[in-house]
Design a protein around this motif. Structure first.
Motif, PDB file in Angstrom:
ATOM      1  N   MET A 137      22.734  35.065  46.992  1.00 32.91           N
ATOM      2  CA  MET A 137      23.381  36.070  47.842  1.00 32.91           C
ATOM      3  C   MET A 137      24.853  35.721  48.049  1.00 32.91           C
ATOM      4  SD  MET A 137      22.403  37.052  51.775  1.00 32.91           S
ATOM      5  CE  MET A 137      22.853  35.439  52.400  1.00 32.91           C
ATOM      6  N   LEU A 138      25.151  34.463  48.307  1.00 34.47           N
ATOM      7  CA  LEU A 138      26.540  34.047  48.513  1.00 34.47           C
ATOM      8  C   LEU A 138      27.366  34.206  47.234  1.00 34.47           C
ATOM      9  CD1 LEU A 138      25.980  30.921  50.784  1.00 34.47           C
ATOM     10  CD2 LEU A 138      26.838  33.172  51.467  1.00 34.47           C
ATOM     11  N   VAL A 139      26.781  33.878  46.082  1.00 39.58           N
ATOM     12  CA  VAL A 139      27.486  34.073  44.806  1.00 39.58           C
ATOM     13  C   VAL A 139      27.764  35.554  44.603  1.00 39.58           C
ATOM     14  CG1 VAL A 139      27.230  33.932  42.283  1.00 39.58           C
ATOM     15  CG2 VAL A 139      26.647  31.972  43.714  1.00 39.58           C
ATOM     16  N   GLY A 140      26.779  36.405  44.881  1.00 41.30           N
ATOM     17  CA  GLY A 140      26.976  37.851  44.769  1.00 41.30           C
ATOM     18  C   GLY A 140      28.070  38.356  45.687  1.00 41.30           C
ATOM     19  N   MET A 141      28.125  37.816  46.912  1.00 41.58           N
ATOM     20  CA  MET A 141      29.184  38.218  47.847  1.00 41.58           C
ATOM     21  C   MET A 141      30.563  37.810  47.322  1.00 41.58           C
ATOM     22  SD  MET A 141      27.435  37.123  51.415  1.00 41.58           S
ATOM     23  CE  MET A 141      26.961  38.372  52.575  1.00 41.58           C
ATOM     24  N   LEU A 142      30.664  36.619  46.760  1.00 42.02           N
ATOM     25  CA  LEU A 142      31.943  36.163  46.205  1.00 42.02           C
ATOM     26  C   LEU A 142      32.364  37.015  45.016  1.00 42.02           C
ATOM     27  CD1 LEU A 142      31.462  32.292  46.424  1.00 42.02           C
ATOM     28  CD2 LEU A 142      33.014  33.708  47.791  1.00 42.02           C
ATOM     29  N   ILE A 143      31.414  37.365  44.147  1.00 39.47           N
ATOM     30  CA  ILE A 143      31.729  38.227  43.002  1.00 39.47           C
ATOM     31  C   ILE A 143      32.211  39.586  43.494  1.00 39.47           C
ATOM     32  CG2 ILE A 143      30.702  39.494  41.063  1.00 39.47           C
ATOM     33  CD1 ILE A 143      28.904  36.985  40.635  1.00 39.47           C
ATOM     34  N   CYS A 144      31.522  40.144  44.484  1.00 40.36           N
ATOM     35  CA  CYS A 144      31.909  41.444  45.033  1.00 40.36           C
ATOM     36  C   CYS A 144      33.300  41.372  45.657  1.00 40.36           C
ATOM     37  CB  CYS A 144      30.881  41.900  46.065  1.00 40.36           C
ATOM     38  SG  CYS A 144      31.249  43.512  46.769  1.00 40.36           S
ATOM     39  N   LYS A 145      33.558  40.323  46.420  1.00 41.80           N
ATOM     40  CA  LYS A 145      34.874  40.170  47.052  1.00 41.80           C
ATOM     41  C   LYS A 145      35.966  40.057  46.001  1.00 41.80           C
ATOM     42  CE  LYS A 145      37.343  37.388  50.429  1.00 41.80           C
ATOM     43  NZ  LYS A 145      37.291  36.264  51.356  1.00 41.80           N
ATOM     44  N   SER A 146      35.704  39.301  44.955  1.00 41.75           N
ATOM     45  CA  SER A 146      36.678  39.146  43.874  1.00 41.75           C
ATOM     46  C   SER A 146      36.914  40.482  43.173  1.00 41.75           C
ATOM     47  CB  SER A 146      36.174  38.109  42.871  1.00 41.75           C
ATOM     48  OG  SER A 146      36.989  38.068  41.736  1.00 41.75           O
ATOM     49  N   PHE A 147      35.837  41.213  42.895  1.00 42.20           N
ATOM     50  CA  PHE A 147      35.947  42.519  42.247  1.00 42.20           C
ATOM     51  C   PHE A 147      36.754  43.487  43.097  1.00 42.20           C
ATOM     52  CE2 PHE A 147      34.239  46.842  41.816  1.00 42.20           C
ATOM     53  CZ  PHE A 147      34.548  47.097  40.493  1.00 42.20           C
ATOM     54  N   LEU A 148      36.454  43.523  44.403  1.00 46.04           N
ATOM     55  CA  LEU A 148      37.157  44.457  45.285  1.00 46.04           C
ATOM     56  C   LEU A 148      38.633  44.093  45.436  1.00 46.04           C
ATOM     57  CD1 LEU A 148      34.477  45.081  48.051  1.00 46.04           C
ATOM     58  CD2 LEU A 148      35.169  46.615  46.193  1.00 46.04           C
ATOM     59  N   SER A 149      38.953  42.792  45.480  1.00 45.84           N
ATOM     60  CA  SER A 149      40.362  42.412  45.603  1.00 45.84           C
ATOM     61  C   SER A 149      41.122  42.738  44.312  1.00 45.84           C
ATOM     62  CB  SER A 149      40.501  40.935  45.972  1.00 45.84           C
ATOM     63  OG  SER A 149      40.088  40.112  44.899  1.00 45.84           O
ATOM     64  N   LYS A 150      40.487  42.565  43.148  1.00 49.21           N
ATOM     65  CA  LYS A 150      41.139  42.936  41.890  1.00 49.21           C
ATOM     66  C   LYS A 150      41.306  44.442  41.799  1.00 49.21           C
ATOM     67  CE  LYS A 150      39.714  38.920  39.262  1.00 49.21           C
ATOM     68  NZ  LYS A 150      38.855  38.371  38.228  1.00 49.21           N
ATOM     69  N   LYS A 151      40.310  45.184  42.262  1.00 49.67           N
ATOM     70  CA  LYS A 151      40.396  46.644  42.259  1.00 49.67           C
ATOM     71  C   LYS A 151      41.526  47.117  43.171  1.00 49.67           C
ATOM     72  CE  LYS A 151      37.624  50.738  43.132  1.00 49.67           C
ATOM     73  NZ  LYS A 151      36.364  51.274  43.609  1.00 49.67           N
ATOM     74  N   ALA A 152      41.689  46.458  44.328  1.00 48.95           N
ATOM     75  CA  ALA A 152      42.764  46.822  45.262  1.00 48.95           C
ATOM     76  C   ALA A 152      44.126  46.504  44.652  1.00 48.95           C
ATOM     77  CB  ALA A 152      42.580  46.079  46.586  1.00 48.95           C
ATOM     78  N   GLN A 153      44.249  45.388  43.907  1.00 53.31           N
ATOM     79  CA  GLN A 153      45.517  45.038  43.272  1.00 53.31           C
ATOM     80  C   GLN A 153      45.879  46.041  42.182  1.00 53.31           C
ATOM     81  OE1 GLN A 153      44.903  41.079  41.860  1.00 53.31           O
ATOM     82  NE2 GLN A 153      45.148  40.137  43.860  1.00 53.31           N
ATOM     83  N   ILE A 154      44.870  46.493  41.443  1.00 56.72           N
ATOM     84  CA  ILE A 154      45.130  47.462  40.375  1.00 56.72           C
ATOM     85  C   ILE A 154      45.528  48.807  40.973  1.00 56.72           C
ATOM     86  CG2 ILE A 154      44.041  48.798  38.508  1.00 56.72           C
ATOM     87  CD1 ILE A 154      42.360  46.276  37.939  1.00 56.72           C
TER      88      ILE A 154
END
Length: 156
Positions: A137-154
């Motif tokens: 669950m924690l790994v999934g949360m980190l992946i999601c956070k990373s994905f959302l921050s990259k999406k926000a940067q794009i």
């Protein structure tokens, strides 16, 4: 650590302990009991030895009632929280794809593993399965956070 921070930390820790104790006492930390509650097809197999367990509906119903009352009364009783400068309420109230997608992922994980985040954390020190679930669950949360921050940067 200053005194207000220590008070908030102590209150948060105590609230977490009470919540964890409630999860344990209600059976929410037992994956087989949770999956038995979620398996409504077992209703047709008869009460005994049927696997469907409706008792968690009462636990969830009680929690929902207490929460609804707390949300309804809190702003009438106090203009601000005791240990914070203001109440934090959601800014977005619309139902969108990320909300629905998150609900689907939550439901699938709960149904397949028998754990949701709170009971998994309450059980993580006592059960290898809960510890593995919590780690995933924690790994999934980190992946999601990373994905959302990259999406926000794009997007910006």
């Amino acid at each position: 650590m200053n005194e207000p921070q220590a008070g908030r930390l102590g209150l948060s820790f105590t609230a977490g302990l009470v919540f964890a104790a409630g999860l344990v006492l209600s059976g929410m930390t037992q994956p087989l009991k949770v999956m038995g509650f979620l398996d409504i097809t077992a209703v047709t197999k008869g009460p005994f030895p049927g696997l469907w367990d409706p008792t968690l509906a009462f636990v969830m119903g009680g929690a929902v009632c207490v929460t609804l009352l707390a949300f309804a009364w809190t702003h009438r009783i106090a203009s601000k929280p005791l240990l914070a400068p203001q109440f934090h309420t959601p800014l977005i109230s619309q139902i969108d794809l990320p909300l629905v997608g998150g609900a689907v992922l939550f439901g699938a994980g709960w149904g397949l593993a028998g754990y949701c985040p709170g009971p998994a954390l309450a059980s993580a020190l006592l059960s290898t399965d809960a510890l593995i679930f919590t780690g995933a669950m924690l790994v999934g949360m980190l992946i999601c956070k990373s994905f959302l921050s990259k999406k926000a940067q794009i997007g910006s």
